[in-house]
Enzyme design. Structure first.
Site, PDB file in Angstrom:
ATOM      1  N   GLY A 194      -0.898  -1.968 -16.056  1.00 32.38           N
ATOM      2  CA  GLY A 194      -2.213  -2.363 -15.554  1.00 32.38           C
ATOM      3  C   GLY A 194      -3.276  -2.075 -16.601  1.00 32.38           C
ATOM      4  N   ALA A 195      -2.858  -2.063 -17.868  1.00 34.63           N
ATOM      5  CA  ALA A 195      -3.719  -1.607 -18.972  1.00 34.63           C
ATOM      6  C   ALA A 195      -4.971  -2.463 -19.162  1.00 34.63           C
ATOM      7  CB  ALA A 195      -2.920  -1.571 -20.274  1.00 34.63           C
ATOM      8  N   GLY A 232      -6.734  -3.636 -16.641  1.00 37.22           N
ATOM      9  CA  GLY A 232      -7.584  -3.473 -15.457  1.00 37.22           C
ATOM     10  C   GLY A 232      -8.681  -2.437 -15.672  1.00 37.22           C
ATOM     11  N   THR A 282      -1.923   3.679  -8.270  1.00 32.35           N
ATOM     12  CA  THR A 282      -2.081   2.480  -7.436  1.00 32.35           C
ATOM     13  C   THR A 282      -2.034   2.868  -5.963  1.00 32.35           C
ATOM     14  OG1 THR A 282      -0.887   1.279  -9.141  1.00 32.35           O
ATOM     15  CG2 THR A 282      -1.151   0.159  -7.023  1.00 32.35           C
ATOM     16  N   THR A 283      -2.877   2.244  -5.153  1.00 32.57           N
ATOM     17  CA  THR A 283      -2.893   2.526  -3.717  1.00 32.57           C
ATOM     18  C   THR A 283      -2.492   1.266  -2.941  1.00 32.57           C
ATOM     19  OG1 THR A 283      -5.227   1.928  -3.581  1.00 32.57           O
ATOM     20  CG2 THR A 283      -4.716   4.254  -3.964  1.00 32.57           C
ATOM     21  N   HIS A 319     -16.034   1.007  -0.973  1.00 27.48           N
ATOM     22  CA  HIS A 319     -15.556   0.696  -2.332  1.00 27.48           C
ATOM     23  C   HIS A 319     -16.165  -0.609  -2.831  1.00 27.48           C
ATOM     24  CE1 HIS A 319     -12.479   3.707  -1.356  1.00 27.48           C
ATOM     25  NE2 HIS A 319     -12.281   3.800  -2.655  1.00 27.48           N
ATOM     26  N   LYS A 325     -11.941  -4.453  -4.653  1.00 23.62           N
ATOM     27  CA  LYS A 325     -10.768  -3.643  -4.282  1.00 23.62           C
ATOM     28  C   LYS A 325      -9.878  -4.465  -3.357  1.00 23.62           C
ATOM     29  CE  LYS A 325      -9.443   0.791  -2.176  1.00 23.62           C
ATOM     30  NZ  LYS A 325      -8.471   1.164  -3.202  1.00 23.62           N
ATOM     31  N   GLY A 334      -6.311   4.167  -0.026  1.00 24.18           N
ATOM     32  CA  GLY A 334      -5.244   5.172   0.014  1.00 24.18           C
ATOM     33  C   GLY A 334      -5.798   6.545   0.324  1.00 24.18           C
TER      34      GLY A 334
HETATM   35  N1  LIG Z   1      -5.571   7.103  -7.447  1.00 27.28           N
HETATM   36  C1  LIG Z   1      -6.861   6.990  -7.828  1.00 27.28           C
HETATM   37  O1  LIG Z   1      -7.561   7.993  -8.075  1.00 27.28           O
HETATM   38  C2  LIG Z   1      -7.464   5.610  -7.961  1.00 27.28           C
HETATM   39  C3  LIG Z   1      -8.781   5.444  -8.425  1.00 27.28           C
HETATM   40  C4  LIG Z   1      -9.271   4.143  -8.579  1.00 27.28           C
HETATM   41  C5  LIG Z   1      -8.450   3.054  -8.288  1.00 27.28           C
HETATM   42  N2  LIG Z   1      -7.182   3.256  -7.819  1.00 27.28           N
HETATM   43  C6  LIG Z   1      -6.246   2.166  -7.547  1.00 27.28           C
HETATM   44  O2  LIG Z   1      -5.748   1.707  -8.815  1.00 27.28           O
HETATM   45  C7  LIG Z   1      -5.342   0.337  -8.683  1.00 27.28           C
HETATM   46  C8  LIG Z   1      -5.963  -0.489  -9.814  1.00 27.28           C
HETATM   47  O3  LIG Z   1      -7.362  -0.544  -9.624  1.00 27.28           O
HETATM   48  P1  LIG Z   1      -8.292  -1.354 -10.644  1.00 27.28           P
HETATM   49  O4  LIG Z   1      -9.668  -1.290 -10.087  1.00 27.28           O
HETATM   50  O5  LIG Z   1      -8.033  -0.908 -12.045  1.00 27.28           O
HETATM   51  O6  LIG Z   1      -7.711  -2.853 -10.450  1.00 27.28           O
HETATM   52  P2  LIG Z   1      -7.818  -4.076 -11.468  1.00 27.28           P
HETATM   53  O7  LIG Z   1      -7.634  -5.297 -10.630  1.00 27.28           O
HETATM   54  O8  LIG Z   1      -9.028  -3.952 -12.323  1.00 27.28           O
HETATM   55  O9  LIG Z   1      -6.525  -3.898 -12.428  1.00 27.28           O
HETATM   56  C9  LIG Z   1      -5.201  -4.104 -12.032  1.00 27.28           C
HETATM   57  C10 LIG Z   1      -4.439  -4.577 -13.260  1.00 27.28           C
HETATM   58  O10 LIG Z   1      -3.020  -4.566 -12.964  1.00 27.28           O
HETATM   59  C11 LIG Z   1      -2.454  -5.674 -13.626  1.00 27.28           C
HETATM   60  N3  LIG Z   1      -1.124  -5.935 -13.072  1.00 27.28           N
HETATM   61  C12 LIG Z   1      -0.796  -6.654 -11.970  1.00 27.28           C
HETATM   62  N4  LIG Z   1       0.554  -6.635 -11.789  1.00 27.28           N
HETATM   63  C13 LIG Z   1       1.065  -5.891 -12.796  1.00 27.28           C
HETATM   64  C14 LIG Z   1       2.396  -5.509 -13.158  1.00 27.28           C
HETATM   65  N5  LIG Z   1       3.454  -5.886 -12.424  1.00 27.28           N
HETATM   66  N6  LIG Z   1       2.574  -4.734 -14.259  1.00 27.28           N
HETATM   67  C15 LIG Z   1       1.531  -4.358 -15.007  1.00 27.28           C
HETATM   68  N7  LIG Z   1       0.231  -4.679 -14.721  1.00 27.28           N
HETATM   69  C16 LIG Z   1       0.026  -5.445 -13.620  1.00 27.28           C
HETATM   70  C17 LIG Z   1      -3.477  -6.783 -13.427  1.00 27.28           C
HETATM   71  O11 LIG Z   1      -3.288  -7.860 -14.359  1.00 27.28           O
HETATM   72  C18 LIG Z   1      -4.791  -6.024 -13.670  1.00 27.28           C
HETATM   73  O12 LIG Z   1      -5.162  -6.052 -15.044  1.00 27.28           O
HETATM   74  C19 LIG Z   1      -5.752  -0.085  -7.263  1.00 27.28           C
HETATM   75  O13 LIG Z   1      -4.629   0.023  -6.409  1.00 27.28           O
HETATM   76  C20 LIG Z   1      -6.804   0.935  -6.885  1.00 27.28           C
HETATM   77  O14 LIG Z   1      -6.927   1.125  -5.489  1.00 27.28           O
HETATM   78  C21 LIG Z   1      -6.685   4.518  -7.660  1.00 27.28           C
END
Ligand SMILES: NC(=O)c1ccc[n+]([C@@H]2O[C@H](COP(=O)([O-])OP(=O)(O)OC[C@H]3O[C@@H](n4cnc5c(N)ncnc54)[C@H](O)[C@@H]3O)[C@@H](O)[C@H]2O)c1
Length: 227
Positions: A10-11, A13, A80-81, A131, A135, A141
């Site tokens: 998810g690099a 994102g 991821t959540t 959020h 999201k 989560g």
């Molecule tokens: N645990 C925490 O503290 C915390 C904090 C913030 C966000 N989150 C969670 O993190 C996740 C990502 O949030 P975000 O805002 O960065 O989302 P985002 O949409 O900006 O990024 C997600 C990225 O994942 C990529 N992706 C999709 N499928 C993939 C795969 N199979 N392999 C590799 N990459 C893939 C997408 O192309 C995208 O670039 C969400 O589930 C969010 O709820 C968790």
């Protein structure tokens, strides 16, 4: 000690980019791979050069990514959540460890703990999680885990209802409101910047290889706080 080799799924994102920067700036870590369909880089390409995979992707990918990493002997830190962590329970005796945290911000971890403590003593509660509008999962989560912890701590065993707000301008916020005769108690946490999650993510990267129980869920387990 050689640096911990870290790959990020998810690099491209929002969270993934912030994690890549934090890993690059950590003196004891080396960023060895950025996996993301948006970067045309599949996970299989980055796993051979990694000790730890950090996954911030989408709910439908996180479980498969974790299985692929563990099969390759790479420890996994999942942020991821929107998926059920028990889906990974069968990896208990795998040859690499899994750590999952619905929230890596220390303030949010404390908020969950205070809410569980308060649920023991007050009649009822509701959770409002707020959020950014892009999201993908709801409830968050963090809210789901807060509700589980509060249900386990309360005398009734009932989980508080969760209300989800999605608006531009927000990052990640949660309010737990408890009510009893003639009084309310409000516990609120705000992440105003994704940097808030980075100390927790780096701690998990450092500790995931030494877990005595895997999967382990919740940052409090790495901080020596009671869950
Ligand atoms: N645990 C925490 O503290 C915390 C904090 C913030 C966000 N989150 C969670 O993190 C996740 C990502 O949030 P975000 O805002 O960065 O989302 P985002 O949409 O900006 O990024 C997600 C990225 O994942 C990529 N992706 C999709 N499928 C993939 C795969 N199979 N392999 C590799 N990459 C893939 C997408 O192309 C995208 O670039 C969400 O589930 C969010 O709820 C968790």
């Amino acid at each position: 000690m050689p640096p911990i080799r870290v790959a990020v799924a998810g690099a491209a994102g929002r969270m993934g980019q912030t994690v890549c920067k934090a890993v690059e700036e950590a003196p004891d870590m080396e960023l060895t791979g950025r996996a993301d369909p948006a970067l045309n880089t599949p996970l299989a390409e980055v796993l051979p050069n990694a000790d730890v995979l950090v996954d911030f992707t989408i709910p439908t990918s996180a479980v498969a990514n974790a299985r692929e990493a563990v099969d390759a002997g790479v420890h996994v830190v999942i942020g991821t959540t929107g998926f059920d962590p028990s889906e990974l329970d069968d990896l208990e005796n795998a040859n690499a460890n899994v750590f999952i945290a619905p929230n890596f911000a220390i303030g949010a971890v404390l908020m969950m703990q205070f809410a569980a403590q308060a649920a023991r003593h007050m009649a009822s509660a509701e959770i409002i999680e707020l959020h950014h509008s892009t999201k993908v999962d709801a409830p968050s989560g963090t809210a789901a885990r807060t509700a589980r912890l509060m249900a386990a701590a309360s005398q009734t065993g009932a989980a508080p209802p969760i209300h989800s707000v999605r608006l531009p301008g927000l990052v990640a916020h949660q309010e737990v409101i408890l009510g009893d005769v003639g009084q309310t108690l409000t516990i609120r946490h705000d992440s105003t910047d994704r940097e808030s999650f980075m100390p927790g993510v780096l701690l998990a990267v450092r500790k995931v290889g030494d877990l005595t129980e895997s999967p382990t869920v919740g940052l409090e387990r790495l901080l020596g706080l009671n869950s």
